[in-house]
Design a protein around this motif. Sequence first.
Motif, PDB file in Angstrom:
ATOM      1  N   LEU A 114      37.590  32.918  33.797  1.00 11.29           N
ATOM      2  CA  LEU A 114      37.563  34.543  33.404  1.00 11.29           C
ATOM      3  C   LEU A 114      37.881  35.180  34.740  1.00 11.29           C
ATOM      4  O   LEU A 114      36.909  35.224  35.661  1.00 11.29           O
ATOM      5  CB  LEU A 114      36.139  34.875  32.748  1.00 11.29           C
ATOM      6  N   MET A 115      39.053  35.794  34.621  1.00 11.26           N
ATOM      7  CA  MET A 115      39.227  36.872  36.018  1.00 11.26           C
ATOM      8  C   MET A 115      38.611  38.120  35.812  1.00 11.26           C
ATOM      9  O   MET A 115      38.543  38.725  34.835  1.00 11.26           O
ATOM     10  CB  MET A 115      40.781  37.087  35.911  1.00 11.26           C
ATOM     11  N   VAL A 116      37.982  38.514  36.956  1.00 12.75           N
ATOM     12  CA  VAL A 116      37.451  40.040  36.806  1.00 12.75           C
ATOM     13  C   VAL A 116      37.908  40.586  38.097  1.00 12.75           C
ATOM     14  O   VAL A 116      38.155  40.239  39.113  1.00 12.75           O
ATOM     15  CB  VAL A 116      35.851  39.675  37.328  1.00 12.75           C
ATOM     16  N   THR A 117      38.561  42.066  37.998  1.00 15.56           N
ATOM     17  CA  THR A 117      38.910  42.886  38.947  1.00 15.56           C
ATOM     18  C   THR A 117      38.372  44.248  38.548  1.00 15.56           C
ATOM     19  O   THR A 117      37.996  44.710  37.497  1.00 15.56           O
ATOM     20  CB  THR A 117      40.299  42.588  38.920  1.00 15.56           C
ATOM     21  N   ALA A 118      38.737  45.156  39.729  1.00 16.96           N
ATOM     22  CA  ALA A 118      38.286  46.441  39.710  1.00 16.96           C
ATOM     23  C   ALA A 118      39.703  47.282  39.175  1.00 16.96           C
ATOM     24  O   ALA A 118      39.343  48.437  38.930  1.00 16.96           O
ATOM     25  CB  ALA A 118      38.149  46.827  40.975  1.00 16.96           C
ATOM     26  N   GLU A 119      40.563  46.597  39.276  1.00 17.51           N
ATOM     27  CA  GLU A 119      41.802  47.142  38.800  1.00 17.51           C
ATOM     28  C   GLU A 119      42.401  46.597  37.746  1.00 17.51           C
ATOM     29  O   GLU A 119      42.673  45.544  37.444  1.00 17.51           O
ATOM     30  CB  GLU A 119      42.891  47.256  40.030  1.00 17.51           C
ATOM     31  N   ALA A 120      42.867  47.643  36.667  1.00 16.41           N
ATOM     32  CA  ALA A 120      43.487  47.269  35.407  1.00 16.41           C
ATOM     33  C   ALA A 120      44.888  47.257  35.389  1.00 16.41           C
ATOM     34  O   ALA A 120      45.428  48.081  34.559  1.00 16.41           O
ATOM     35  CB  ALA A 120      42.928  48.452  34.158  1.00 16.41           C
TER      36      ALA A 120
END
Length: 131
Positions: free
Chosen positions: A83-89
Amino acid sequence: MATDLRFLIVDDFSTMRRIVRNLLKESGYSDAEEAEDGVAALQKLRNGHFDFVVSDINMPNMNGFQLLGEIKSDEKLKHLPVLMVTAEARKEDIVAAAQGGAAGYIVKPFTKATLEEKLVHILKKNGLIPA
C-alpha cells in the motif's frame, strides 16, 4: 477484526510511522515493524516474514517506487501486497504505483477509516482475510 498479519511500515518520518502503527493497532493489527527507508525495508523483508507493506513514496536512499520494484522483482517477496502512501495526489504517481504492482494508494493525511477500508479491500483481494 484482529488478525495475526505482520506489517512493515516504511517512512522516513518517524512520526508518520508511529501514526500508521497506531492506526493499524486500532484496526486490530498489532504486529508491525518499521523501516526508515527502502534500503532498510528491503533488508527486513529479506530477513524476516511479513504479510503486508505500507510504504511512503518520498524517502531518501531508496524511494517507495524503487522499493516496490525490488519487492515485485524478488521471487520470495513479489506476493506481498504494498500500500503506497504519499503526501501528493499526483496522477502520474497513482499510475506509476498501479503499473509497478502496488495493491493500493492513499494520500496523507488520511483517517483510520480510509486506511481500514483500503486494507480490508486489499486483504480480501489477496485472500489474506475471508471475503
